[in-house]
Structure formats: structure tokens, C-alpha cells
Design an enzyme around this catalytic site. Sequence first.
Site, PDB file in Angstrom:
ATOM      1  N   CYS A   6     -42.653 -29.295  38.169  1.00 19.18           N
ATOM      2  CA  CYS A   6     -43.110 -30.627  38.563  1.00 19.18           C
ATOM      3  C   CYS A   6     -41.936 -31.586  38.741  1.00 19.18           C
ATOM      4  O   CYS A   6     -40.845 -31.363  38.235  1.00 19.18           O
ATOM      5  CB  CYS A   6     -44.073 -31.166  37.511  1.00 19.18           C
ATOM      6  N   ASP A 115     -51.154 -32.695  28.342  1.00 21.15           N
ATOM      7  CA  ASP A 115     -49.793 -33.195  28.210  1.00 21.15           C
ATOM      8  C   ASP A 115     -49.667 -34.004  26.932  1.00 21.15           C
ATOM      9  O   ASP A 115     -50.667 -34.478  26.373  1.00 21.15           O
ATOM     10  CB  ASP A 115     -49.464 -34.059  29.424  1.00 21.15           C
TER      11      ASP A 115
END
Length: 192
Positions: A6, A115
Site C-alpha cells: 500500500c 488496522d
Amino acid sequence: MIVKICGVTTLEDAAVAVEAGASAIGFNFYRRSPRFITPEAAREIGQSLPAGVLKVGIFVDEDGQAASSIAGLDVAQLYGSASAGNLRRWRACRVGPDFTAESLEDQVAEAFLLDAPSAALHGGTGKTFDWTLARGLGKRIILAGGLDASNVHDAIAAAEPWGVDACSRLESSPGRKDPQKVREFVKAALNL
């Protein structure tokens, strides 16, 4: 297993990730992120990716039009009230002290990206959370938050996720990946 790199901002970083075996590349369209990329730059990078590599757009509190308007995206990774338009949806959730399986309430999400919590950033903090909280949730889980080659094997063993996602711990500076760290992470994630 999905392996997503990412916060990609350059064609070179995308090429290294794909060559290493990553199955997804994340483009961050959140303007306040240190990894922000314009839709035009992401489109150019995305066009160079081989078929089968997912192009994931990261959106924070955006409506579906924003996600749908960026040509070439396969998936919208959504934070806050963002919506996906006509794209596949990965809903991002912060795993803090109040996290429960009921936090995963998006009925049309293909997967949930879990996350570490942060007051300032939406991902890319380099912090981990208790990975065992992600195990056995009955949903497709993508594990994120502080992952790198040194801990991804343990994270996978603890959470048994559908995928893993790494960003800041693979960087030489915000928005620029360290090729060796990317290669080592993908290798460890895929247990090669």
C-alpha cells in the site's frame, strides 16, 4: 493469500512489488496522507500492472462517485463514511479496545481490512494490534498495521487472514518503498 503493498506512489515501487509477488497495489487518494497520489498518476501506474494484480484505491469519507471516477481501479478500500460506487469494497476498520465482531457491519463488503487505531492517520502508522482479535470472525480479513518481514509470519499464524497489507514499514521515506524490504515482506508473507 492476498499480499497488498500500500501507499505506492511510483512506477518503480509498483514494479518491485509485482516482481516480488504482490497480488495487490494500494493507491492512497486521501489528500492529507504522506502517500497521497493523484488519480492521473495512479492511472498511469495501474496501466503498467499485469492482469490479475488488483489496483486498490484508498478513500476516506468520499462518496462513491470519487471511487468510480478513477479509471482502472478494481477495489475501493474505504475508511469512515466513504462509499465504493460500483467497485468491489474492502471496508477498513480500526482495531482498538472497543473492537468486536459486530464492528464488521458492512453487508456488501468483500473483505474487512483491520488496522491499528490512530487519531491522526488512516493507516500507514507502522503500529500493530493484537492479531488474535482478527481470528475466527467469519469474514474475509486483510491484516494491516505495522507488518513487515520480521512479523508477518507470526501475524498470519495468529489471525489466519485472507490477506495482508503493508505500507510504512516497507519505506525508505514516506511514499517511497525500499525494494529490499518489499521483497523480504512478500517472501515472508507467502512463506517462500
